[in-house]
Design an enzyme around this catalytic site. Structure first.
Site, mmCIF file in Angstrom:
data_model
loop_
_atom_site.group_PDB
_atom_site.id
_atom_site.type_symbol
_atom_site.label_atom_id
_atom_site.label_comp_id
_atom_site.label_asym_id
_atom_site.label_seq_id
_atom_site.Cartn_x
_atom_site.Cartn_y
_atom_site.Cartn_z
ATOM 1 N N GLU A 20 3.107 1.671 6.535
ATOM 2 C CA GLU A 20 1.971 0.972 5.957
ATOM 3 C C GLU A 20 2.073 0.974 4.436
ATOM 4 O O GLU A 20 2.465 1.965 3.826
ATOM 5 C CB GLU A 20 0.678 1.662 6.378
ATOM 6 C CG GLU A 20 0.584 1.774 7.880
ATOM 7 C CD GLU A 20 -0.715 2.412 8.341
ATOM 8 O OE1 GLU A 20 -0.719 2.950 9.457
ATOM 9 O OE2 GLU A 20 -1.696 2.378 7.596
ATOM 10 N N CYS A 34 0.796 0.546 -3.197
ATOM 11 C CA CYS A 34 0.979 1.943 -2.795
ATOM 12 C C CYS A 34 2.005 1.962 -1.664
ATOM 13 O O CYS A 34 1.754 1.408 -0.589
ATOM 14 C CB CYS A 34 -0.373 2.485 -2.335
ATOM 15 S SG CYS A 34 -0.316 4.142 -1.674
ATOM 16 N N CYS A 41 4.675 12.765 8.000
ATOM 17 C CA CYS A 41 4.883 13.714 6.910
ATOM 18 C C CYS A 41 4.918 15.123 7.492
ATOM 19 O O CYS A 41 4.175 15.434 8.421
ATOM 20 C CB CYS A 41 3.752 13.605 5.889
ATOM 21 S SG CYS A 41 3.970 14.719 4.481
ATOM 22 N N CYS A 45 -0.852 18.846 5.217
ATOM 23 C CA CYS A 45 -2.070 19.059 4.426
ATOM 24 C C CYS A 45 -3.259 18.834 5.364
ATOM 25 O O CYS A 45 -3.306 17.836 6.086
ATOM 26 C CB CYS A 45 -2.129 18.098 3.239
ATOM 27 S SG CYS A 45 -0.735 18.302 2.110
ATOM 28 N N CYS A 48 -5.453 15.530 5.498
ATOM 29 C CA CYS A 48 -4.710 14.264 5.450
ATOM 30 C C CYS A 48 -4.432 13.734 6.850
ATOM 31 O O CYS A 48 -3.917 14.450 7.705
ATOM 32 C CB CYS A 48 -3.401 14.492 4.701
ATOM 33 S SG CYS A 48 -2.300 13.074 4.751
ATOM 34 N N CYS A 265 -5.842 7.056 0.327
ATOM 35 C CA CYS A 265 -4.953 8.204 0.181
ATOM 36 C C CYS A 265 -5.148 9.199 1.323
ATOM 37 O O CYS A 265 -6.259 9.621 1.600
ATOM 38 C CB CYS A 265 -5.256 8.883 -1.150
ATOM 39 S SG CYS A 265 -4.235 10.304 -1.445
HETATM 40 S S1 SF4 Z 1 -1.349 14.556 1.521
HETATM 41 FE FE1 SF4 Z 1 -0.571 13.866 3.529
HETATM 42 S S2 SF4 Z 1 1.107 12.493 3.079
HETATM 43 FE FE2 SF4 Z 1 0.702 13.688 1.212
HETATM 44 S S3 SF4 Z 1 2.074 15.482 1.375
HETATM 45 FE FE3 SF4 Z 1 0.132 16.097 2.283
HETATM 46 S S4 SF4 Z 1 0.384 15.675 4.494
HETATM 47 FE FE4 SF4 Z 1 1.967 14.539 3.407
#
Ligand code: SF4
Length: 289
Positions: A20, A34, A41, A45, A48, A265
């Site tokens: 995306e 972006c 990932c 986090c 996220c 984000c």
């Molecule tokens: S915020 Fe999300 S995309 Fe960014 S490093 Fe952390 S887990 Fe990965």
């Protein structure tokens, strides 16, 4: 405040993975694309949406650059030239450091996309060796997703902190940026109610970034399905901002937009069947969730 329109582009890769890209026009005549650097990932986090997917694959240099090329082709007529590129889509860009450095150099090359290096920003959650490499090999800007002012909180919400804690991360930036006196780091700080938005957090944040040429970007958290966090109310974000400004910092605020279309984000991607585990919540923060 009326949210500005954001446009989401979905790319289907050869292996049928979907990535995306988001185009964000701004009232000030700036249009930002972006781009994603990975499918999913690995960083997990806790706030996220992409992080819940786990890492599926790194994108190639071409797959990263093509996102900006397509965005230009598709939207320049509607919004004018794309002026900025941020590596803040799906993925931890510096986990895919070879391809991200190559892609960012093509974006600023005279024979490439011809963006100014000051208009291309690569964001990281704090991979210290790769930060050193990026600052030595790229002339583009760096953003660091900070999001906490103590190791206790950052260990929980950004597990990369268990490997490279706040002192190591910020010490490295202080050291490396001496060699790049014109560089300014953007610290991103997603505001989570009761977790990282206290008066003490504002005071600690001021101390943590002392001696680093930087700007702070306070970001309103966009809750997503399965999220355990709540957004800090807008008026409290403004108070937090004012405390930072009074201590001499340069601060920007991004209040929520795009949360209706899961394109902001930390909100890109589809969690699917497999999800990384949620980590244990420190006892004193359980009441905030
Ligand atoms: S915020 Fe999300 S995309 Fe960014 S490093 Fe952390 S887990 Fe990965």
């Amino acid at each position: 405040m009326e949210p500005e329109r954001m446009l989401q582009i979905l790319f289907s890769l050869e292996d049928a993975s979907v990535i995306e890209t988001v185009v964000i026009p701004s009232a000030r005549g700036r249009t930002t694309v972006c781009v994603s650097s990975q499918v999913g990932c690995a960083m997990n986090c806790q706030f996220c949406f992409t992080g819940r997917m786990g890492l599926r694959k790194h994108l190639s240099t071409a797959e990263i650059v093509e996102q900006a090329v397509f965005a230009r082709k598709l939207f320049s007529d509607e919004f004018g030239t794309i002026t900025n590129v941020v590596f803040m889509g799906m993925g931890e860009p510096l986990h895919n450091v070879d391809n991200v450095i190559k892609a960012s150099s093509i974006m600023v090359d005279e024979q490439g996309l011809q963006f100014s290096p000051r208009k291309v920003t690569v964001s990281t959650s704090g991979l210290v060796p790769e930060i050193k490499r990026f600052l030595n090999e790229s002339n583009c800007d760096l953003a660091v997703s900070l999001n906490a002012t103590t190791d206790e909180v950052r260990d929980w919400i950004m597990p990369i902190n268990r490997r490279y804690n706040l002192s190591t991360l910020l010490g490295t930036l202080r050291e490396e940026l001496r060699l790049r006196p014109k560089s300014i780091v953007l610290f991103e700080y997603v505001m989570l109610a009761g977790v990282n938005d206290s008066v003490d957090d504002a005071k600690r944040l001021t101390e943590l970034v002392r001696g680093i040429a930087c700007k702070i970007n306070l970001i309103s958290f966009n809750p997503h399905s399965g999220s355990q966090f709540k957004p800090t109310p807008d008026e409290k974000i403004i108070e937090f901002r004012n405390m930072l400004i009074q201590s001499g910092l340069t601060v920007m605020v991004r209040l929520s937009r795009g949360d209706d279309q899961m394109a902001a984000c930390g909100q890109l991607g589809a969690a699917g069947d497999y999800q990384l585990p949620l980590l244990r919540v420190p006892e004193k923060f359980q009441v905030a969730l």
